[in-house]
Scaffold this motif. Structure first.
Motif, PDB file in Angstrom:
ATOM      1  N   ARG A   1       0.839  -1.203   0.000  1.00 34.52           N
ATOM      2  CA  ARG A   1       0.000   0.000   0.000  1.00 34.52           C
ATOM      3  C   ARG A   1       0.874   1.253   0.000  1.00 34.52           C
ATOM      4  O   ARG A   1       0.582   2.229  -0.708  1.00 34.52           O
ATOM      5  N   GLY A   2       1.963   1.228   0.765  1.00 41.41           N
ATOM      6  CA  GLY A   2       2.901   2.344   0.730  1.00 41.41           C
ATOM      7  C   GLY A   2       3.547   2.500  -0.633  1.00 41.41           C
ATOM      8  O   GLY A   2       3.743   3.616  -1.130  1.00 41.41           O
ATOM      9  N   LEU A   3       3.858   1.377  -1.277  1.00 42.57           N
ATOM     10  CA  LEU A   3       4.441   1.395  -2.623  1.00 42.57           C
ATOM     11  C   LEU A   3       3.504   2.087  -3.603  1.00 42.57           C
ATOM     12  O   LEU A   3       3.925   2.972  -4.366  1.00 42.57           O
ATOM     13  N   TYR A   4       2.241   1.697  -3.595  1.00 42.43           N
ATOM     14  CA  TYR A   4       1.299   2.295  -4.547  1.00 42.43           C
ATOM     15  C   TYR A   4       1.061   3.771  -4.255  1.00 42.43           C
ATOM     16  O   TYR A   4       0.890   4.576  -5.185  1.00 42.43           O
ATOM     17  N   MET A   5       1.067   4.147  -2.992  1.00 52.02           N
ATOM     18  CA  MET A   5       0.920   5.560  -2.667  1.00 52.02           C
ATOM     19  C   MET A   5       2.112   6.364  -3.176  1.00 52.02           C
ATOM     20  O   MET A   5       1.959   7.510  -3.625  1.00 52.02           O
ATOM     21  N   TYR A   6       3.299   5.780  -3.122  1.00 50.35           N
ATOM     22  CA  TYR A   6       4.474   6.462  -3.669  1.00 50.35           C
ATOM     23  C   TYR A   6       4.298   6.705  -5.172  1.00 50.35           C
ATOM     24  O   TYR A   6       4.531   7.824  -5.668  1.00 50.35           O
ATOM     25  N   PHE A   7       3.901   5.672  -5.906  1.00 49.22           N
ATOM     26  CA  PHE A   7       3.742   5.840  -7.349  1.00 49.22           C
ATOM     27  C   PHE A   7       2.629   6.840  -7.674  1.00 49.22           C
ATOM     28  O   PHE A   7       2.745   7.625  -8.629  1.00 49.22           O
ATOM     29  N   LEU A   8       1.571   6.840  -6.892  1.00 53.01           N
ATOM     30  CA  LEU A   8       0.508   7.835  -7.085  1.00 53.01           C
ATOM     31  C   LEU A   8       1.027   9.244  -6.838  1.00 53.01           C
ATOM     32  O   LEU A   8       0.738  10.183  -7.601  1.00 53.01           O
ATOM     33  N   LEU A   9       1.793   9.409  -5.766  1.00 55.58           N
ATOM     34  CA  LEU A   9       2.298  10.730  -5.413  1.00 55.58           C
ATOM     35  C   LEU A   9       3.267  11.237  -6.468  1.00 55.58           C
ATOM     36  O   LEU A   9       3.244  12.411  -6.849  1.00 55.58           O
ATOM     37  N   ARG A  10       4.129  10.356  -6.959  1.00 57.49           N
ATOM     38  CA  ARG A  10       5.096  10.746  -7.982  1.00 57.49           C
ATOM     39  C   ARG A  10       4.405  11.166  -9.273  1.00 57.49           C
ATOM     40  O   ARG A  10       4.807  12.137  -9.927  1.00 57.49           O
ATOM     41  N   ALA A  11       3.353  10.451  -9.649  1.00 59.52           N
ATOM     42  CA  ALA A  11       2.694  10.702 -10.930  1.00 59.52           C
ATOM     43  C   ALA A  11       1.642  11.794 -10.877  1.00 59.52           C
ATOM     44  O   ALA A  11       1.381  12.460 -11.880  1.00 59.52           O
ATOM     45  N   HIS A  12       1.030  12.014  -9.699  1.00 62.10           N
ATOM     46  CA  HIS A  12      -0.136  12.895  -9.644  1.00 62.10           C
ATOM     47  C   HIS A  12      -0.057  13.988  -8.581  1.00 62.10           C
ATOM     48  O   HIS A  12      -0.940  14.852  -8.539  1.00 62.10           O
ATOM     49  N   GLY A  13       0.958  13.947  -7.726  1.00 61.33           N
ATOM     50  CA  GLY A  13       1.093  15.026  -6.755  1.00 61.33           C
ATOM     51  C   GLY A  13       1.533  16.311  -7.433  1.00 61.33           C
ATOM     52  O   GLY A  13       2.198  16.284  -8.468  1.00 61.33           O
ATOM     53  N   GLY A  14       1.153  17.467  -6.840  1.00 64.68           N
ATOM     54  CA  GLY A  14       1.574  18.726  -7.457  1.00 64.68           C
ATOM     55  C   GLY A  14       0.912  19.938  -6.844  1.00 64.68           C
ATOM     56  O   GLY A  14       0.187  19.851  -5.845  1.00 64.68           O
ATOM     57  N   ILE A  15       1.153  21.076  -7.464  1.00 67.72           N
ATOM     58  CA  ILE A  15       0.642  22.358  -6.989  1.00 67.72           C
ATOM     59  C   ILE A  15      -0.744  22.607  -7.576  1.00 67.72           C
ATOM     60  O   ILE A  15      -0.921  22.613  -8.797  1.00 67.72           O
ATOM     61  N   ALA A  16      -1.721  22.799  -6.702  1.00 62.66           N
ATOM     62  CA  ALA A  16      -3.089  23.098  -7.144  1.00 62.66           C
ATOM     63  C   ALA A  16      -3.224  24.580  -7.481  1.00 62.66           C
ATOM     64  O   ALA A  16      -2.300  25.381  -7.264  1.00 62.66           O
ATOM     65  N   GLU A  17      -4.382  24.961  -7.987  1.00 62.64           N
ATOM     66  CA  GLU A  17      -4.615  26.345  -8.413  1.00 62.64           C
ATOM     67  C   GLU A  17      -4.445  27.334  -7.259  1.00 62.64           C
ATOM     68  O   GLU A  17      -4.050  28.483  -7.473  1.00 62.64           O
ATOM     69  N   ASP A  18      -4.730  26.914  -6.027  1.00 64.82           N
ATOM     70  CA  ASP A  18      -4.605  27.822  -4.889  1.00 64.82           C
ATOM     71  C   ASP A  18      -3.188  27.890  -4.328  1.00 64.82           C
ATOM     72  O   ASP A  18      -2.950  28.515  -3.306  1.00 64.82           O
ATOM     73  N   GLY A  19      -2.241  27.220  -4.997  1.00 61.85           N
ATOM     74  CA  GLY A  19      -0.850  27.272  -4.576  1.00 61.85           C
ATOM     75  C   GLY A  19      -0.450  26.239  -3.548  1.00 61.85           C
ATOM     76  O   GLY A  19       0.701  26.197  -3.119  1.00 61.85           O
ATOM     77  N   GLN A  20      -1.393  25.392  -3.147  1.00 62.79           N
ATOM     78  CA  GLN A  20      -1.091  24.372  -2.155  1.00 62.79           C
ATOM     79  C   GLN A  20      -0.454  23.149  -2.813  1.00 62.79           C
ATOM     80  O   GLN A  20      -0.805  22.770  -3.940  1.00 62.79           O
ATOM     81  N   LEU A  21       0.488  22.546  -2.108  1.00 62.96           N
ATOM     82  CA  LEU A  21       1.124  21.326  -2.579  1.00 62.96           C
ATOM     83  C   LEU A  21       0.247  20.148  -2.167  1.00 62.96           C
ATOM     84  O   LEU A  21       0.113  19.845  -0.982  1.00 62.96           O
ATOM     85  N   MET A  22      -0.333  19.497  -3.157  1.00 60.80           N
ATOM     86  CA  MET A  22      -1.329  18.472  -2.896  1.00 60.80           C
ATOM     87  C   MET A  22      -0.841  17.099  -3.333  1.00 60.80           C
ATOM     88  O   MET A  22      -0.035  16.959  -4.253  1.00 60.80           O
ATOM     89  N   GLY A  23      -1.384  16.098  -2.661  1.00 59.26           N
ATOM     90  CA  GLY A  23      -1.117  14.720  -3.023  1.00 59.26           C
ATOM     91  C   GLY A  23      -2.317  14.111  -3.706  1.00 59.26           C
ATOM     92  O   GLY A  23      -2.843  14.658  -4.678  1.00 59.26           O
ATOM     93  N   VAL A  24      -2.778  12.993  -3.190  1.00 59.80           N
ATOM     94  CA  VAL A  24      -3.912  12.272  -3.758  1.00 59.80           C
ATOM     95  C   VAL A  24      -4.830  11.864  -2.608  1.00 59.80           C
ATOM     96  O   VAL A  24      -4.446  11.953  -1.438  1.00 59.80           O
ATOM     97  N   PRO A  25      -6.046  11.435  -2.894  1.00 64.44           N
ATOM     98  CA  PRO A  25      -6.907  10.963  -1.802  1.00 64.44           C
ATOM     99  C   PRO A  25      -6.276   9.780  -1.067  1.00 64.44           C
ATOM    100  O   PRO A  25      -5.723   8.871  -1.696  1.00 64.44           O
ATOM    101  N   ILE A  26      -6.341   9.811   0.243  1.00 61.22           N
ATOM    102  CA  ILE A  26      -5.826   8.709   1.062  1.00 61.22           C
ATOM    103  C   ILE A  26      -6.994   7.788   1.387  1.00 61.22           C
ATOM    104  O   ILE A  26      -7.951   8.185   2.037  1.00 61.22           O
ATOM    105  N   ILE A  27      -6.898   6.562   0.911  1.00 62.11           N
ATOM    106  CA  ILE A  27      -7.972   5.583   1.130  1.00 62.11           C
ATOM    107  C   ILE A  27      -7.371   4.371   1.829  1.00 62.11           C
ATOM    108  O   ILE A  27      -6.598   3.620   1.225  1.00 62.11           O
ATOM    109  N   THR A  28      -7.702   4.210   3.083  1.00 60.84           N
ATOM    110  CA  THR A  28      -7.156   3.105   3.874  1.00 60.84           C
ATOM    111  C   THR A  28      -8.223   2.117   4.319  1.00 60.84           C
ATOM    112  O   THR A  28      -7.939   1.224   5.115  1.00 60.84           O
ATOM    113  N   GLU A  29      -9.432   2.288   3.826  1.00 62.08           N
ATOM    114  CA  GLU A  29     -10.510   1.350   4.120  1.00 62.08           C
ATOM    115  C   GLU A  29     -11.159   0.925   2.811  1.00 62.08           C
ATOM    116  O   GLU A  29     -11.157   1.674   1.824  1.00 62.08           O
ATOM    117  N   ILE A  30     -11.703  -0.284   2.810  1.00 58.97           N
ATOM    118  CA  ILE A  30     -12.349  -0.789   1.603  1.00 58.97           C
ATOM    119  C   ILE A  30     -13.553   0.069   1.250  1.00 58.97           C
ATOM    120  O   ILE A  30     -14.329   0.467   2.119  1.00 58.97           O
TER     121      ILE A  30
END
Length: 590
Positions: A138-167
């Motif tokens: 799960r940590g591995l997949y979150m890393y790949f998500l963050l690398r591919a989709h993390g970034g600066i949003a329109e409001d200037g905030q550094l954003m990641g991806v939704p964190i989903i730890t439950e089914i």
């Protein structure tokens, strides 16, 4: 985010809280409860997550200054020349990663109820290992998500991806989940990797006495036979603590890099260096850098001698051994060796290889001769790249790449010919024969993590944190690592690596050297695309080639790049932004 339920249903797996997932014939129904008495079925949820780990050789090099491809419809070529959009993103890992995490979350929600073995001690050990694997993946997949989709949003905030730890199930009330901050995602990854390390051995290996059982497992068993059953050699190539430490180092390096420097991000260069140092210390320090690690793909003795899940000394993690394989050679050999010549190294990359004396070819002391540009170069150049006049293949055939060479290997002669005057040699075994009359494949493996990558990560982070010769709390510096890597490559052996000595008093010059060493050591291994972006480097360097005819060397432009600065960060998939109003896009992407 109701985007993964169909994936689970399609393979007749069960969702938590659902008695029946589908409505097939009675005997075909699967339930969550079946996991509790069928450990193989339970393990299958984790195994599904292994199957979609992003590939190591993704060929994203085609979209960088290191290579082009002769496949004119290749997605990376199209992306690099102006077709990269949020709706057309060949680098997206969104659906595959969240799909894998659905399996993992379902498993983690039910793992404690599974009867893993009749022997109670073995049952506890199996549960620990399987949960450790799930947390690590799960940590591995979150890393790949963050690398591919993390970034600066329109409001200037550094954003990641939704964190989903439950089914997520049909009973889940709100799928419209916002993106978590980049910092929150990093912390979640570290938390999952902590859980993996708490439950997994450093590496899987058989032991012969209870004294060899790691301390963290002694409260679960003191029996070597039980330990070996669960944590022994038959579990090799499953996720382990060393892999968790390696992904922690990858996350740290990403988070500390210029593209992700932000007031909300607390990961420092020192953190990243410390994370990588943990792997180097485990390996045995600077001098433990594998002597043949730079040619891992061609060390035939190591590869052909692999058995029982063992790794060569360079490899932390790899895919399963492939026997009688010639896929890479089919794709990348020159046409006269019956290959398709897909990966065409650029002159840009060739120019990045220094002279054998260690000086860049642009340095006054390099002794570079533009009329004989391949002479006295860094030995890695000839190991990694097929150039005009070099030899390749089982027969050591001479390869001529000039447009007037009169061979199919010449520039743009055929669809399978090079576009740059170069072919890739790295990743290939020269003892493979692709002649249709007698095709002969060889044993292969594809890496997932190499030790050299970890040594380079430390060098980069340590130089930024403490300077070229600073060591922090460790016994070695960035300078020490780079000296060892260059010495292994055969660079600077005749002059004490004078250029490295020149750089060691200047942090910025050392940073440039480290980045170049990373470029060379990891070329064609799908790092360059991500490195350029996390460094916020020039994305639009024109890809160049070299046409050699006789004694005439003519450089020419091959392919323009068309990237905008906002593309330092990849997009959130357009389809997801359309569906979920709380899912904000990265700045610049429509």
């Amino acid at each position: 985010m109701k985007i993964y339920l169909a994936l689970i249903g399609a393979v007749t797996l069960a969702c938590t809280g659902c008695k029946k997932l589908l409505t097939p014939d009675e005997e075909n129904r699967k339930t969550v409860e079946q996991m509790y008495t069928d450990p193989a079925y339970a393990q299958g949820f984790v195994m599904n997550a292994y199957r979609t780990i992003p590939g190591y050789y993704d060929n994203s090099d085609y979209a960088t200054d290191d290579a082009v491809t002769n496949q004119r419809t290749n997605n990376f070529l199209l992306m690099a020349t102006g077709s990269w959009t949020a709706a057309n993103n060949p680098l997206s890992v969104w659906n595959a990663s969240y799909g894998a995490m659905q399996y993992l979350n379902l498993f983690l929600a039910n793992a404690d109820k599974v009867k893993w073995a009749e022997d109670p001690e073995a049952a506890v050990m199996f549960k620990r290992r399987m949960k450790g694997e799930a947390y690590g993946l799960r940590g591995l997949y979150m890393y790949f998500l963050l690398r591919a989709h993390g970034g600066i949003a329109e409001d200037g905030q550094l954003m990641g991806v939704p964190i989903i730890t439950e089914i997520q199930t049909t009973d889940t009330k709100d799928y419209n989940m916002p993106r978590a901050t980049f910092e929150a995602c990093v912390k979640q990854i570290y938390k999952d990797l902590d859980s993996a390390e708490a439950n997994l051995p450093m590496e899987y290996a058989d032991i012969s006495s209870s004294a060899q059982i790691p301390d963290k497992f002694k409260n679960s068993t003191l029996k070597p036979e039980v330990y070996n059953r669960v944590m022994g050699q038959y579990s090799r190539q499953l996720f382990n603590s060393l892999i968790a430490k390696s992904f922690r180092a990858r996350v740290g390096l990403l988070a500390a890099s210029p593209a992700f420097q932000h007031a909300s991000n607390t990961t420092t260069w020192a953190n990243a260096a410390d994370f990588a140092a943990a792997i180097i210390d485990y390996k045995g320090g600077v001098n433990a850098l594998p002597a043949n690690g730079g040619t891992f793909y061609a060390n035939t003795g190591d590869i052909d001698g692999l058995s029982g899940g063992n790794n060569p000394s360079e490899i932390i993690w790899r895919e399963n051994l492939q026997t009688n394989n010639s896929d890479q050679e089919s794709q990348n050999f020159p046409p006269t060796l019956f290959g398709n010549g897909y990966m065409n190294p650029t002159q840009n990359l060739v120019d990045a290889f220094p002279m054998a004396n260690g000086y860049p070819i642009t340095h006054n002391s390099s002794q570079y001769n533009a009329s004989n540009p391949y002479a006295a170069r860094d030995p890695r150049f000839a190991r990694y790249i097929i150039y005009n006049g070099s030899t390749a293949g089982v027969s050591n055939a001479v390869i001529y790449t000039g447009s007037a060479s009169g061979t199919d290997n010449g520039i743009n002669i055929r669809e399978t010919s090079t576009r740059t005057g170069y072919y890739m040699k790295k990743r290939l075994r020269m003892d493979v024969n692709r002649n249709p009359a007698s095709i002969t494949g060889k044993n292969k493996y594809i890496p997932r993590i190499r030790y050299t990558e970890m040594y380079l990560a430390y060098a980069e982070a340590a130089n930024q944190a403490w300077g070229p010769t600073g060591t922090g709390t460790h016994t070695y510096s960035a300078y020490d690592i780079i000296k060892k890597i260059r010495n292994r490559a055969g660079v600077g052996l005749t002059n004490g690596d004078a250029y490295l000595e020149e750089c060691k008093s200047d942090k910025n010059k050392m940073a440039e050297l480290i980045q170049n060493e990373r470029r060379l050591e990891l070329c064609f291994e799908s790092f360059r695309f991500w490195d350029l972006r996390r460094w916020k480097a020039n994305l639009n360097e024109v890809a160049r080639g070299m046409d050699v005819n006789g004694t005439t060397y003519r450089q020419f432009n091959v392919e323009n790049r068309s990237f905008e600065n906002y593309m330092y960060y990849g997009p959130i998939p357009f389809s997801e932004v359309l569906k979920y109003s709380n899912l904000v896009q990265n700045k610049g992407w429509l």
